[in-house]
Design an enzyme around this catalytic site. Structure first.
Site, PDB file in Angstrom:
ATOM      1  CB  CYS A   1     -34.619  28.809  26.871  1.00 27.98           C
ATOM      2  SG  CYS A   1     -33.536  28.519  25.488  1.00 27.98           S
TER       3      CYS A   1
ATOM      4  CB  CYS B   1     -36.567  27.799  22.901  1.00 27.32           C
ATOM      5  SG  CYS B   1     -34.794  27.970  22.240  1.00 27.32           S
TER       6      CYS B   1
ATOM      7  NE  ARG C   1     -17.084  29.711  11.734  1.00 28.93           N
ATOM      8  CZ  ARG C   1     -18.200  30.431  12.380  1.00 28.93           C
ATOM      9  NH1 ARG C   1     -17.943  31.651  13.218  1.00 28.93           N
ATOM     10  NH2 ARG C   1     -19.490  30.360  12.199  1.00 28.93           N
TER      11      ARG C   1
ATOM     12  CD  GLN D   1     -38.454  52.629  28.273  1.00 32.59           C
ATOM     13  OE1 GLN D   1     -38.453  52.115  27.025  1.00 32.59           O
ATOM     14  NE2 GLN D   1     -37.500  53.464  28.514  1.00 32.59           N
TER      15      GLN D   1
ATOM     16  CG  PHE E   1     -32.295  48.859  26.156  1.00 34.85           C
ATOM     17  CD1 PHE E   1     -31.517  49.163  27.373  1.00 34.85           C
ATOM     18  CD2 PHE E   1     -32.757  47.615  25.747  1.00 34.85           C
ATOM     19  CE1 PHE E   1     -30.901  48.289  27.849  1.00 34.85           C
ATOM     20  CE2 PHE E   1     -32.088  46.509  26.646  1.00 34.85           C
ATOM     21  CZ  PHE E   1     -31.075  46.936  27.560  1.00 34.85           C
TER      22      PHE E   1
ATOM     23  CG  MET F   1     -37.074  49.902  32.844  1.00 36.24           C
ATOM     24  SD  MET F   1     -37.015  51.092  31.516  1.00 36.24           S
ATOM     25  CE  MET F   1     -35.911  52.441  32.299  1.00 36.24           C
TER      26      MET F   1
ATOM     27  CD  GLU G   1     -31.110  58.656  27.373  1.00 36.55           C
ATOM     28  OE1 GLU G   1     -31.135  59.456  27.990  1.00 36.55           O
ATOM     29  OE2 GLU G   1     -31.608  58.573  26.477  1.00 36.55           O
TER      30      GLU G   1
HETATM   31  C1  LIG Z   1     -28.476  29.123  16.920  1.00 36.29           C
HETATM   32  C2  LIG Z   1     -27.839  28.119  15.744  1.00 36.29           C
HETATM   33  C3  LIG Z   1     -26.452  28.540  15.548  1.00 36.29           C
HETATM   34  C4  LIG Z   1     -25.644  27.676  14.592  1.00 36.29           C
HETATM   35  N1  LIG Z   1     -24.739  28.097  14.003  1.00 36.29           N
HETATM   36  C5  LIG Z   1     -23.892  27.468  13.310  1.00 36.29           C
HETATM   37  C6  LIG Z   1     -22.713  27.603  12.664  1.00 36.29           C
HETATM   38  O1  LIG Z   1     -22.136  28.668  13.203  1.00 36.29           O
HETATM   39  N2  LIG Z   1     -21.916  26.876  11.747  1.00 36.29           N
HETATM   40  C7  LIG Z   1     -22.777  25.853  11.558  1.00 36.29           C
HETATM   41  O2  LIG Z   1     -22.021  25.109  10.495  1.00 36.29           O
HETATM   42  N3  LIG Z   1     -23.920  25.444  11.787  1.00 36.29           N
HETATM   43  C8  LIG Z   1     -24.666  26.280  12.828  1.00 36.29           C
HETATM   44  N4  LIG Z   1     -25.751  25.928  13.157  1.00 36.29           N
HETATM   45  C9  LIG Z   1     -26.476  24.687  12.551  1.00 36.29           C
HETATM   46  C10 LIG Z   1     -26.336  23.344  13.187  1.00 36.29           C
HETATM   47  O3  LIG Z   1     -24.977  23.133  13.274  1.00 36.29           O
HETATM   48  C11 LIG Z   1     -27.060  22.383  12.678  1.00 36.29           C
HETATM   49  O4  LIG Z   1     -28.209  22.722  12.733  1.00 36.29           O
HETATM   50  C12 LIG Z   1     -26.747  21.110  13.307  1.00 36.29           C
HETATM   51  O5  LIG Z   1     -25.511  20.514  13.195  1.00 36.29           O
HETATM   52  C13 LIG Z   1     -27.731  20.111  12.746  1.00 36.29           C
HETATM   53  O6  LIG Z   1     -27.890  18.943  13.741  1.00 36.29           O
HETATM   54  P1  LIG Z   1     -29.070  18.243  14.288  1.00 36.29           P
HETATM   55  O7  LIG Z   1     -28.652  17.137  15.340  1.00 36.29           O
HETATM   56  O8  LIG Z   1     -29.635  19.853  15.277  1.00 36.29           O
HETATM   57  O9  LIG Z   1     -29.969  18.068  13.265  1.00 36.29           O
HETATM   58  P2  LIG Z   1     -31.658  18.266  13.377  1.00 36.29           P
HETATM   59  O10 LIG Z   1     -32.291  19.528  13.280  1.00 36.29           O
HETATM   60  O11 LIG Z   1     -32.099  17.151  14.246  1.00 36.29           O
HETATM   61  O12 LIG Z   1     -31.748  17.383  11.919  1.00 36.29           O
HETATM   62  C14 LIG Z   1     -31.417  18.006  10.754  1.00 36.29           C
HETATM   63  C15 LIG Z   1     -31.500  17.143   9.263  1.00 36.29           C
HETATM   64  O13 LIG Z   1     -30.590  16.030   9.432  1.00 36.29           O
HETATM   65  C16 LIG Z   1     -31.186  14.973   9.359  1.00 36.29           C
HETATM   66  N5  LIG Z   1     -30.256  14.017   9.933  1.00 36.29           N
HETATM   67  C17 LIG Z   1     -29.913  13.909  11.000  1.00 36.29           C
HETATM   68  N6  LIG Z   1     -29.352  12.975  11.492  1.00 36.29           N
HETATM   69  C18 LIG Z   1     -29.449  12.049  10.477  1.00 36.29           C
HETATM   70  C19 LIG Z   1     -28.836  10.914  10.010  1.00 36.29           C
HETATM   71  N7  LIG Z   1     -27.961  10.354  11.112  1.00 36.29           N
HETATM   72  N8  LIG Z   1     -28.923  10.474   8.986  1.00 36.29           N
HETATM   73  C20 LIG Z   1     -29.571  11.169   7.770  1.00 36.29           C
HETATM   74  N9  LIG Z   1     -30.287  12.322   8.304  1.00 36.29           N
HETATM   75  C21 LIG Z   1     -30.111  12.871   9.439  1.00 36.29           C
HETATM   76  C22 LIG Z   1     -32.699  15.139   9.596  1.00 36.29           C
HETATM   77  O14 LIG Z   1     -33.352  14.172   9.000  1.00 36.29           O
HETATM   78  C23 LIG Z   1     -32.875  16.513   9.254  1.00 36.29           C
HETATM   79  O15 LIG Z   1     -33.341  16.785   7.863  1.00 36.29           O
HETATM   80  C24 LIG Z   1     -26.556  26.561  13.899  1.00 36.29           C
HETATM   81  C25 LIG Z   1     -27.999  26.404  14.410  1.00 36.29           C
HETATM   82  C26 LIG Z   1     -28.563  27.171  15.171  1.00 36.29           C
HETATM   83  C27 LIG Z   1     -29.794  26.658  15.821  1.00 36.29           C
HETATM   84  S1  FES Z   2     -32.075  30.245  22.999  1.00 38.70           S
HETATM   85 FE1  FES Z   2     -33.428  31.955  22.775  1.00 38.70          FE
HETATM   86  S2  FES Z   2     -35.083  31.435  23.943  1.00 38.70           S
HETATM   87 FE2  FES Z   2     -34.015  29.565  23.844  1.00 38.70          FE
END
Ligand SMILES: Cc1cc2nc3c(=O)[nH]c(=O)nc-3n(C[C@H](O)[C@H](O)[C@H](O)COP(=O)(O)OP(=O)(O)OC[C@H]3O[C@@H](n4cnc5c(N)ncnc54)[C@H](O)[C@@H]3O)c2cc1C
Ligand code: FES
Ligand code: FES
Length: 1346
Positions: free
Chosen positions: A55, A77, A434, A785, A811, A1054, A1277
């Site tokens: 997406c 998404c 890590r 398929q 697949f 496909m 395959e």
């Molecule tokens: C596909 C995917 C892969 C990921 N892989 C990793 C990885 O490899 N390693 C890793 O460490 N993380 C990983 N993450 C997690 C990701 O790093 C965290 O979800 C992200 O950093 C959260 O930040 P956000 O801004 O999106 O938070 P949001 O979802 O917007 O908020 C998260 C929380 O933080 C709070 N918050 C946000 N900002 C503040 C603020 N300024 N003060 C107080 N509270 C606050 C919100 O209230 C909420 O509860 C992954 C996430 C996804 C979806």
């Molecule tokens: S990352 Fe899979 S649909 Fe958005």
């Protein structure tokens, strides 16, 4: 701001056009807004959770601080539409299209053959496009980083990377730089080893290329959409959006934000939405109010001082990464220890799209147990500045801050304003490590930040701080261990101290054997081995700085522990034959023609099932599935569901007219559960509503009363114990195995377990069923398929037409399961009289539709001192799940392939399909062969190990036992293995096997903690299927009066390029350019009784049918050609019409007369074999189990390829899928049979980071095949199994590691060889320290399947 005010108007831009939304709903994500509201369907749904990149869009925003425009890729998404105020969104439709101009990125990915099913392509295009907007001349690392968050299940990534590489000035040759400059062919360069060239190519005619560099559009940034000036001038005002269930408030000042948080302390602050979004979507979290502070400038301020750098909490991780990268260049190295540790983590955290939106504050406050940043922040003495109505305060990010799963010591109304990261002090060092299930874009299994401070000029530790993630409910501190190191030995950082520290650490960080997430032994050993790595790095530092004789220097063999695995992609070769001299330029057969839809796929114009516009009155269907593994259904209460606004009906088994089951391979399978459920995920009923949201709400309210039945069966051992099988069992024997065992020098018995594999087609199961309203006619549009399977309902098949335009990957997973879901959807359409759409979410799809059969394989092998295998007895137990599906065919195919390439005179195989209470498994590319042959090759490996690898390598055992001359298989089928042996020999030669084997041995001698391994694996794979009825095909070809030609056939497209090949066939047979030929959708009203596109024989069968129809038509035109020999195609067609010659013909192909007699144990079940061989080399980090495929060489005999680019695409894609099966992909079930792994976050398919660093593919020259069209061979395959070369190379490396531990001889390594299994098998001093939990004393987190 008053929260009682009316909803505001949301304004943003999409593809240069202003979008004004008066009813913005906080629950709507950009993806559904684009697809449903704006009808921009180029952006695809793949997972809904940020894990696949399908997406991807580009978001551009004006940065008032720097007065610049920031462009970044993002996952639509997870992007709430309410957050888009002031943003300009660019989707794949906005950068180019076939009506005006295709963008060079779209064109190059397509022309480099980087688009097969095409479902991932728009996302790939947008990731690359965004990179080019920011950096028009990217290097290779930029490209792989940009694509790191995008998954592709078809191509194996190499062609996508090659297409993107054409933008990079880094490449050595025109093959990769897109402008032909600097190429050896032009005599411009001395070095040329890319693509199909070799070092001699300066002097020879250039070999054929997969794509023509001269033909590519230049990148022209002036064509890009400009950022809307209106958005630069936009006044910043706070906004409120009121949705059905949530209110979204977006303040613009800090005061307002504090005010809001004070009034609504429980309301989350949504920044990147990468935590809150998935929580709402997948865990059912609900927040009545959401505060979105993304426009509060104070949260984005960055301040650099001499003491450190302070990042506004809203800064995205990408911004943090870029700024830290700048800082490490700017300031003295010794001050950047913490910065570099953070960069180490940031490089692998999520994909690019996640890092672009996820905020630093969000990462900290989310307090994930395996956050990568928190252990570094905590160990690095970083601080938070927080603010609330009560004022500001500073909090040290330490163990007291992380108080539990997702919990911190922040007060509910506190806002993190910024994060302060100090510069490192004199004598202070920090490292971060890590280990994750996949090298990139995967949450870590264990992650750590470790910091030490030495007393100046000495090795005495003054401070030590160690934090781990992944070993508890939150980030945890190894406080006692640190204290022990500092206190007990007065901090002398010696080995002695550390060995004590390990004991302390084991005691301090202990995990329950039932720990959520499992992998307990592995996690515990990682805590030790990562500390060991840290120790060595620090010793190295000390050794450099304060060399004292007493210090142990980590040099030589030991230094391998701290050297990273190789990463640099090398140029690869794809070698194939040119067409024969004299072949007409108009004849496309044998040429690398681009997939005929590749450009439409790359521009987002290609229509997939869910892209079909909504019909008038359309309903959406959501399935309700069992939550019990085995239970009686006492009652289904749908009353509450029916009360949900928008819910129209609930479909149960009672609603199915006629038969309530489908019959596959002679066994009935219920469509919806009636009285009993037999797995978690068993389909019980379906809710239909006006839209998906309502249907989901309704589904959640269906109440099913169960009575659990005793003793569910999950594993094959349980099935064996309870004799729970689908019958018949199969057995085949050649010679006399029992007698032969008496005459051999050695007998060895072993076993191997192979886990299942999720299809993970990028397009989930999708269909739209439309009743015509008349005479019970139904049109079924679906992604499958086998469209004929979907004609159902007890209605005559002539009323139900099935239409398949294209399939976004299948697949094997879109045959039986799709037909059942299509039945249910058809019943709903029939009952309600309205069109019904069913598109499964990724999690539903993974739960319901089953996977590849997990198999337990046991072998008893008898062999001689010289390596000859005289007798083998193999048992296969396939975990079929709760229904038979195609399992009985799978277990037959397992037995027919157990010989692979080997002539074992006394050979016996027995296979059985175990009936368990897991979701029913089904066909998957290879159909049992990848399981069957893994057991055989493992047996060969065991023979080599038993005889001692130094005496005979597994490759020598393979050679000794290989078929050498015209022979009979164990089912008495005669064949000539000549091309098998040619593939084997050429593979060894091209891969330089002999000398690389020596280098590997040398490497292993020189390196204690890194080991290399090699394996060369052959394959003999049958083509065609023993099922008589599916060995036929038909076609329909029309010539229109204007000379254009329309071809229909029974195969489905496909991504395997069948339509492209059919176009090539029609072009050759009609002697017209391919441009005059259009291939229409697969349609059962045009070509009835279609057979599945499966078993690698789609092209063989449909190609012959298309050829037949074209030959008929060409013959019919003979008289008009004779009348006017100088005429053209157009004039002949016109004359034929005037002379009333029919211009339409059907073609038919009857297939081969094959059979298998299981009573007599003989037959000719296949028409021919596709052969190949593959050599892979890996490097393994014994301390973590991480590995890299350093090089892979594949030689395949596919006869005369009709389309080398399509076939090489199948080879590379299947290999990478096999690599996933054998080394990466793990399905995990709870002890009560619930599938845990229901999306890309938990289930890891290979990503760009997994491709071999050097990946060469050679098509065997001079091979003919009289059994298939134009002497070609089926290839879809076979190569999947060759992914096992990586598995056996890992096993080879592990064997070398075990020698260090004094362990020689056979050992079991189950598949997939994940880092966990690999590390534990290496048997390092660290894994040895982990006490094994007593079996039976605890319930493990996950079942051990099979
Ligand atoms: C596909 C995917 C892969 C990921 N892989 C990793 C990885 O490899 N390693 C890793 O460490 N993380 C990983 N993450 C997690 C990701 O790093 C965290 O979800 C992200 O950093 C959260 O930040 P956000 O801004 O999106 O938070 P949001 O979802 O917007 O908020 C998260 C929380 O933080 C709070 N918050 C946000 N900002 C503040 C603020 N300024 N003060 C107080 N509270 C606050 C919100 O209230 C909420 O509860 C992954 C996430 C996804 C979806
Ligand atoms: S990352 Fe899979 S649909 Fe958005
Ligand atoms: S082409 Fe990438 S998923 Fe099919």
């Amino acid at each position: 701001m008053s929260e009682n005010k009316e909803t505001d108007c949301l304004c943003f831009y999409v593809n240069g056009k202003k979008v004004t939304e008066n009813n913005a709903d906080p629950e709507t994500m950009l993806l559904s807004y684009l697809r449903e509201r704006l009808r921009l369907t180029g952006t695809k749904y793949g997972c809904g959770g940020g894990g696949c990149g399908a997406c991807t869009v580009m978001v551009s925003r004006y940065q008032p601080g720097t007065k610049t425009i920031l462009h970044y890729s993002a996952n639509a998404c997870l992007l709430p539409v309410c957050q888009l105020q002031g943003a300009a969104v660019t989707t794949v439709e906005g950068i180019g299209n076939t009506r005006t101009r295709v963008h060079p990125v779209q064109e190059r990915i397509a022309k480099a053959h980087g688009s097969q099913c095409g479902f991932c392509t728009p996302g790939m295009v947008m990731s690359m496009y965004t990179l080019l907007r920011n950096k028009p001349q990217p290097n290779m690392e930029d490209i792989t980083v940009a694509l790191g968050g995008n998954l592709c299940r078809c191509t194996g990534y190499r062609p996508i990377v090659d297409g993107c590489k054409t933008f990079s000035p880094e490449s050595n040759c025109c093959q990769a730089n897109g402008n032909g400059a600097g190429c050896c062919v032009n005599g411009d360069s001395e070095m040329c080893f890319v693509g199909t060239h070799d070092i001699d190519c300066v002097f020879q005619e250039p070999p054929p290329q997969l794509f023509d560099q001269e033909d590519l559009l230049p990148l022209d940034p002036t064509q890009d959409l400009i950022f809307p000036p209106e958005l630069i001038m936009e006044p910043q005002v706070s906004q409120l959006f009121r949705g059905e269930r949530m209110v979204w408030v977006s303040p613009v000042s800090l005061e307002e934000l504090i005010q809001l948080k004070t009034s609504h302390p429980q309301a989350p602050l949504v920044m990147g939405n990468t935590n809150i979004g998935p929580d709402i979507k997948f865990k059912g979290a609900w927040h009545p109010i959401i505060i979105s502070p993304t426009r509060v400038q104070e949260l984005f301020e960055v301040t650099k001082t001499l003491q450190g750098v302070c990042f506004g909490a809203g800064c995205s991780l990408s911004v943090v990464k870029a700024l830290l990268e700048g800082l490490v260049q700017e300031i003295p190295e010794e001050k950047t220890e913490i910065y570099r540790s953070l960069l180490q983590q940031l490089g692998n955290l999520g994909g690019q799209q996640i890092r672009n939106v996820a905020s630093i504050g969000g990462n900290i406050v989310s307090a994930y147990p395996n956050s990568d940043l928190n252990p570094v922040f905590a160990a690095g003495n970083c601080t938070l500045n927080v603010v609330s109505k009560r004022g500001r305060r500073e909090i040290l990010l330490n163990k007291d801050f992380f108080v539990g799963f997702g919990k911190t010591s922040l007060k509910p109304d506190e806002i993190v304003l910024s994060v302060f990261i100090p510069v490192s002090r004199q004598g202070e060092f920090m490292r971060a490590f890590r280990q994750a299930p996949r090298k990139e874009n995967a949450l870590a299994t264990v992650t750590t930040g470790m910091r030490v401070m030495f007393i100046e000029g000495s090795s005495v530790v003054k401070e030590l701080s160690i934090y781990y993630g992944g070993v508890g409910p939150c980030t945890v501190s190894a406080t006692k261990t640190c204290a022990a190191v500092i206190g007990r030995y007065r901090g002398n950082f010696s080995q002695l101290t550390l060995s004590e520290a390990y004991t302390q650490l084991l005691d301090e960080i202990s995990l329950s054997p039932s720990h959520p997430g499992g992998q307990v032994e592995f996690r515990r050993s990682l805590t030790l081995s990562l500390l060991f790595k840290f120790n060595l790095q620090m010793l190295h530092k000390l050794w450099e700085m304060v060399w004292t004789g007493s210090l142990f220097a980590p040099i030589g063999r030991v230094s391998s522990a701290i050297r990273p695995l190789p990463k640099q992609l090398q140029p690869s070769l794809q070698e194939f034959q040119a067409v024969v001299k004299g072949q007409s330029g108009d004849d496309p057969v044998g040429r690398p023609i681009m997939h005929r839809s590749a450009i439409s796929q790359a521009t987002g114009e290609a229509v997939y099932c869910d892209d079909i516009p909504k019909m008038d009155g359309e309903l959406h269907l959501v399935l309700v599935t069992s939550t019990r593994p085995h239970a009686k259904i006492l009652d289904i209460d749908i009353s509450e569901a029916l009360r949900v606004p928008g819910v129209v009906d609930v479909i149960t088994s009672k609603d199915i007219p006629g038969k309530k089951f489908r019959t596959f391979t002679g066994i009935d399978e219920g469509i919806l559960a009636q009285n009993e459920v037999s797995c978690v995920g068993h389909m019980v009923c379906a809710v239909v509503a006006d839209n998906r949201k309502q249907a989901k709400r309704g589904a959640a309210l269906v109440k099913i009363a169960y009575e659990d039945l005793p003793g569910p069966v999950f594993t094959v051992e349980e099935a064996i114990e309870k004799q729970s099988f689908f019958l018949p069992q199969r057995m085949i024997e050649r010679g006399n195995v029992d007698e032969a065992f008496d005459k051999v020098d050695h007998i060895y018995e072993g076993e191997i377990r192979l886990g299942g594999q999720e299809h993970f087609y990028m397009e989930t199961q999708s269909m739209v069923v439309v009743p015509s309203g008349e005479e019970r006619e139904l049109k079924v549009y679906l992604s499958c398929q086998h469209p004929t399977y979907a004609q159902t309902l007890g209605i005559p098949s002539n009323r139900v037409s099935c239409h398949v335009k294209r399939v976004g990957g299948a697949f094997g997973g879109k045959v039986t399961k799709t037909s059942i879901i299509a039945c249910i959807t058809s019943v709903a359409a029939w009952k309600t009289g309205r069109a019904v759409r069913c598109v499964l979410e990724r999690g539903e799809d993974m739960l319901i539709t089953g996977a590849r059969h997990p198999v337990l394989g046991k072998h008893k092998v008898g062999f001689m001192n010289d390596g000859r295998i005289i007798a083998a007895d193999l048992h296969y137990y396939a975990n079929s799940g709760n229904t038979a599906d195609e399992s009985l065919l799978v277990i037959e195919k397992i037995l027919l392939h157990l010989d692979n390439a080997y002539n074992v005179p006394n050979l016996r195989g027995r296979s059985v399909a175990c009936k368990t209470n897991l979701p029913s498994n089904t066909a998957f590319r290879g159909f049992g062969v990848p399981q069957s042959m893994l057991v055989t090759e493992n047996m060969i490996n065991d023979v080599a190990m038993k005889l001692g690898c130094n005496f005979l390598f597994p490759e020598q055992i393979r050679e000794i036992n290989m078929y050498k001359e015209v022979s009979l298989t164990h089912y008495k089928f005669e064949f000539d293995p000549k091309n098998l042996l040619r593939c084997w020999d050429e593979c060894k030669e091209k891969s330089d096997y002999g000398s690389r084997r020596k280098s590997v041995a040398q490497f292993n001698q020189q390196n204690r903690w890194k080991k290399r391994g090699m394996a060369t694996i052959p394959i003999k794979f049958d083509i065609f299927s023993v099922r008589v009825s599916v060995r036929q095909a038909a076609s329909l070809v029309h010539i229109y009066k204007d000379g254009s030609v329309l071809v229909s056939h029974g195969g489905t497209e496909m991504g395997q390029g069948i339509h492209t090949k059919m176009q090539q066939v029609a072009s050759r047979e009609l002697h017209i350019p391919a441009s005059l030929i259009h291939i229409t959708e697969t349609d059962t009203s045009a070509v009835p009784n279609t057979c599945p596109s499966a078993a690698s024989f789609g092209t063989d069968a449909n190609g012959m049918a298309v050829k037949d129809a074209c030959e008929i038509l060409y013959q019919r035109l003979e008289p008009v050609r004779k009348q006017n020999p100088e005429g053209t195609w157009q004039t002949w067609v016109t004359s034929a019409f005037i002379q009333r010659i029919s211009l339409s013909a059907t073609g038919y192909y009857r297939g081969h007369d094959l059979y298998m007699d299981w009573e007599k144990q003989e037959g000719q079940p296949y028409a021919y074999f596709t052969y190949g061989a593959c050599c892979s080399e890996v490097e393994v980090d014994c301390l973590t189990g991480d590995y890299r495929t350093v090089r892979t060489d594949i030689v395949m005999d596919i006869g005369r390829s009709i389309n080398p680019s399509v076939d090489i695409g199948q080879i590379e894609g299947a290999f990478i899928q096999g690599l996933g099966l054998y080394t990466l992909e793990e399905l995990k079930f709870s002890p009560s049979g619930v599938l845990y792994t229901r999306g890309p976050s938990q289930y890891k398919i290979p990503a760009v980071c997994d491709i071999p660093l050097q990946f060469n593919v050679y098509l065997l020259s001079g091979s003919d095949n009289p059994h298939a069209i134009y002497s070609s061979k089926g290839i879809g395959e076979p190569v999947l199994f060759l992914g096992s070369s990586v598995f056996f190379a890992i096993k080879d490396a592990v064997a070398a590691a075990r020698v260090e531990a004094g362990m020689v001889g056979t050992f079991t390594l189950n598949s997939p060889a994940t880092p966990e299994r690999t590390c534990l098998a290496c048997n390092t001093p660290f894994t040895q320290k982990i006490p094994a939990s007593k079996q039976g004393s605890f319930q493990p987190w996950a079942l051990s399947i099979p």
